[in-house]
Design a protein around this motif. Structure first.
Motif, short mmCIF file in Angstrom:
data_model
loop_
_atom_site.label_atom_id
_atom_site.label_comp_id
_atom_site.label_asym_id
_atom_site.label_seq_id
_atom_site.Cartn_x
_atom_site.Cartn_y
_atom_site.Cartn_z
N SER A 148 3.59 12.69 51.07
CA SER A 148 4.08 12.96 49.52
C SER A 148 5.47 12.22 49.80
O SER A 148 6.26 12.05 48.52
N GLU A 149 6.28 12.45 50.67
CA GLU A 149 7.82 12.07 50.65
C GLU A 149 7.62 10.58 51.63
O GLU A 149 9.09 10.26 52.75
N GLU A 150 6.41 9.04 51.60
CA GLU A 150 6.34 8.74 53.07
C GLU A 150 8.27 7.45 52.42
O GLU A 150 8.53 7.21 53.24
N ALA A 151 8.11 7.63 51.16
CA ALA A 151 9.15 6.17 51.52
C ALA A 151 10.47 6.75 52.05
O ALA A 151 11.44 5.85 52.31
N ARG A 152 11.09 7.77 52.07
CA ARG A 152 12.18 8.56 52.42
C ARG A 152 12.32 7.90 53.86
O ARG A 152 13.92 8.18 54.49
N ALA A 153 12.28 7.89 54.53
CA ALA A 153 11.74 7.43 56.11
C ALA A 153 11.62 5.66 56.24
O ALA A 153 12.70 5.13 57.06
N LEU A 154 11.51 5.46 54.98
CA LEU A 154 11.52 3.78 55.03
C LEU A 154 12.72 2.99 54.39
O LEU A 154 12.99 2.16 54.31
N VAL A 155 12.95 3.80 52.78
CA VAL A 155 14.18 3.48 52.07
C VAL A 155 15.31 3.87 51.83
O VAL A 155 15.36 5.31 51.49
N ASP A 156 16.32 3.57 51.78
CA ASP A 156 17.79 4.15 51.46
C ASP A 156 17.95 3.68 49.81
O ASP A 156 18.40 2.80 49.33
N VAL A 157 18.31 5.31 49.25
CA VAL A 157 18.08 4.98 47.62
C VAL A 157 18.97 5.35 47.24
O VAL A 157 19.37 6.23 46.16
N THR A 158 20.52 5.51 48.52
CA THR A 158 21.78 5.86 47.78
C THR A 158 22.47 5.18 47.18
O THR A 158 23.42 5.90 46.12
N ALA A 159 22.58 3.95 46.83
CA ALA A 159 23.34 3.12 45.71
C ALA A 159 22.58 3.27 44.76
O ALA A 159 22.51 2.24 43.98
N VAL A 160 20.64 3.99 44.71
CA VAL A 160 19.81 3.11 43.34
C VAL A 160 20.53 4.10 42.03
O VAL A 160 21.42 5.47 42.43
N ARG A 161 20.90 3.48 40.45
CA ARG A 161 21.80 3.63 39.92
C ARG A 161 20.89 3.56 37.99
O ARG A 161 19.97 3.25 38.90
N ALA A 162 20.94 5.05 37.96
CA ALA A 162 19.68 4.84 36.45
C ALA A 162 20.60 3.16 35.76
O ALA A 162 19.12 2.13 34.88
N ASP A 163 21.95 2.98 35.99
CA ASP A 163 21.71 1.59 34.68
C ASP A 163 20.98 0.30 35.13
O ASP A 163 21.19 -0.38 34.36
N ARG A 164 20.84 0.09 36.82
CA ARG A 164 20.64 -0.58 37.72
C ARG A 164 19.26 -0.94 37.66
O ARG A 164 18.87 -1.21 38.23
N PHE A 165 18.57 0.31 37.29
CA PHE A 165 17.22 0.65 38.09
C PHE A 165 16.09 -0.72 37.97
O PHE A 165 15.37 -0.58 38.99
N GLU A 166 15.76 -0.93 36.65
CA GLU A 166 14.66 -1.85 36.40
C GLU A 166 15.30 -3.07 36.91
O GLU A 166 14.50 -4.28 37.61
N ALA A 167 16.46 -3.76 36.95
CA ALA A 167 16.37 -5.15 37.39
C ALA A 167 17.11 -4.94 38.69
O ALA A 167 16.08 -6.14 39.01
N ASP A 168 17.13 -3.55 39.88
CA ASP A 168 17.68 -3.76 40.93
C ASP A 168 15.67 -3.84 41.92
O ASP A 168 15.25 -4.28 42.46
#
Length: 515
Positions: free
Chosen positions: A321-341
């Motif tokens: 259910s949380e596959e990506a937590r071991a694979l993807v660092d989301v600490t820098a993810v922000r709402a205003d850049r979500f779609e661009a990133d």
């Protein structure tokens, strides 16, 4: 007479080693000597093919000649050439190009014994991983009445290079898929030899996680693998996305990538390619995946199922259910850049797909990126696979692993939750390998999951006395087994998002699902 000679040879071979002697096993090539440890017979480093060295590099695996006397099977062989590790926190293995060996954990056998067999195909993105990683040891499952075989296969460019010059050498005019050929060779070895260890060659289950599960999906549509197994388990991995989104899987494109890769290494002929040091052919590169070559893999797993050219066997599959937590660092993810990133990472995406993962706040955006990566990499593949397979005669048992292990703060696993890899401590019943503060619920889940897996290998049905009932999956919105605290049955997780992916992929293919 042979038993008397073999026992005498074993006594000499193991004298002074401090090992208990496992019952000798006579393979088609010769006798092997294992060890008995904690009530389980263990055989390590048994060759199933010749070392793929020199002229045998980038060729199909070749049979091992017979040997005289008793071969010691007390040490793991090196892992196939690679860099790094397949799972955070694991020690890097010793590596060699001479790596085509397998390991067996078996209950002590008796006359007439024929126990089910699980053949484990390790993960690691086709670029790393090992058949000897401690987490994969089969001792705990063997105590429940199943033989566990872990197999090695060539990785990276050594395992999957496609190249026109190599295709020209082949009678099938194809190349690549040497790693898949290794897996098939290991399964052929199991068919010939597993009865000598107390196993039943008519109850073989192929099982794998991540890239190993993707390999399972390939073997299920490979004509070369027909009859080599009777059941299949796949954990968090499959090859079902439209080929339009993965053109590198097509032979012509893979050959083009192989030419560019070899040219960058300064090798343009098969002789020069085979003289390259193996260490230069490791790590991530554009040729580290299976190829639809017209021979080993004549068509994609998706197309194989749609056209009815898959091996119709009972299937146990699922994801976490949380596959990506071991694979993807989301600490820098922000709402205003979500779609661009996310566009920078994956290209332009349909509006409906982005809208399926709300990202109005930074917290939402982090959850959205994790959910998107989970469903893109694993969730949709397993749901698609379950739907395709359940239209056959054999049952499909579909799970969602939703339990959060007690990963300690400050560890490499901190914050993982029910992530990629997390289920393996439970299905192998190896909580004792990690010094974490396991709870009663962890032990109960490990006992149940290992029982499910062993029962499925034995009968093609995970259900058994004392286990919560696991219904077969039926229909696009069928019931899945929710593996957590408690275990229960429920709807497919994130179904709305998966349906959006489905619509997007159908448009890419130019047809509705299954057409």
């Amino acid at each position: 007479m042979w038993k008397a000679i073999c026992k005498a040879s074993l006594a000499v071979l193991l004298s002074g080693a401090g090992w208990a002697v496992a019952a000798p096993a006579m393979t088609a090539q010769g006798a092997v000597a294992g060890q008995r440890q904690a009530g389980v017979d263990v055989y390590r480093g048994i060759p199933f093919a010749l070392p793929p060295l020199g002229a045998l590099r980038w060729r199909p695996p070749q049979p091992v000649p017979a040997w005289q006397g008793v071969r010691e099977a007390g040490k793991f062989a090196p892992a196939c050439m690679q860099q790094g590790v397949s799972m955070p926190g694991e020690a890097a293995p010793t590596v060699s190009e001479d790596c085509l060996y397998l390991n067996i954990w078996a209950p002590p056998r008796h006359a007439g014994q024929r126990l089910p067999v699980i053949v484990w195909i390790h993960g690691g993105g086709y670029t790393n991983g090992s058949a000897s990683m401690p987490l994969y040891h089969g001792d705990r499952l063997a105590r429940k009445g199943v033989l566990v075989v872990t197999i090695a296969y060539r990785l990276g460019a050594l395992g999957f290079l496609a190249h026109p010059a190599l295709s020209a050498e082949s009678p099938h005019r194809s190349s690549g898929n040497y790693g898949l050929m290794d897996q098939i060779a290991a399964l052929e070895w199991v068919q010939r030899n597993i009865a000598a260890f107390g196993g039943d060659p008519q109850r073989v289950t192929i099982a794998g996680q991540s890239a190993g599960a993707m390999a399972v999906s390939a073997l299920l549509v490979s004509p070369r693998a027909k009859g080599l197994f009777q059941r299949a388990i796949a954990q968090s991995g499959g090859i079902f996305e439209p080929l339009q989104l993965a053109p590198g899987y097509l032979l012509a494109n893979a050959e083009r990538d192989g030419v560019a890769y070899m040219q960058a290494l300064g090798a343009t002929t098969p002789d020069a390619m085979r003289k390259l040091p193996a260490a230069r052919l490791t790590g991530t590169n554009p040729v580290s995946h299976p190829v639809i070559d017209g021979d080993v893999l004549p068509l994609s797993p998706y197309d194989g199922y749609v056209r009815g050219r898959n091996h119709d066997v009972p299937l146990l599959i699922g994801s976490n259910s949380e596959e990506a937590r071991a694979l993807v660092d989301v600490t820098a993810v922000r709402a205003d850049r979500f779609e661009a990133d996310i566009t920078a990472s994956f290209g332009a995406l349909p509006v409906a797909l982005l809208a399926a993962y709300p990202h109005d706040t930074d917290a939402q955006a982090r959850d959205a990126r994790l959910g998107f990566e989970r469903d893109l990499r694993f969730g949709w593949d397993m749901w698609a696979w379950a739907r395709l397979a359940q239209s056959g005669r054999s049952p499909v048992y579909y799970y969602s692993f939703e339990h959060q292990p007690p990963f300690p703060a400050g560890s490499v696993h901190a914050g993982w939750g029910a992530s990629h890899f997390a289920e393996m401590w439970y299905m192998f019943d190896h909580l004792g390998q990690a010094p974490w503060k396991w709870r009663a619920a962890d032990h109960a889940l490990a006992a149940a999951m290992s029982d499910y897996w062993v029962r499925f290998a034995a009968t093609g049905d995970p259900n058994g006395q004392g286990l919560p009932h696991w219904p077969a999956f039926r229909g696009a919105a069928g019931q899945v087994q929710r593996l957590g605290d408690p275990i229960g049955t429920g709807p497919v997780p994130a179904l709305r998002q998966l349906q959006v992916f489905d619509a997007v992929y159908a448009k890419v293919r130019g047809s509705a699902f299954g057409d």
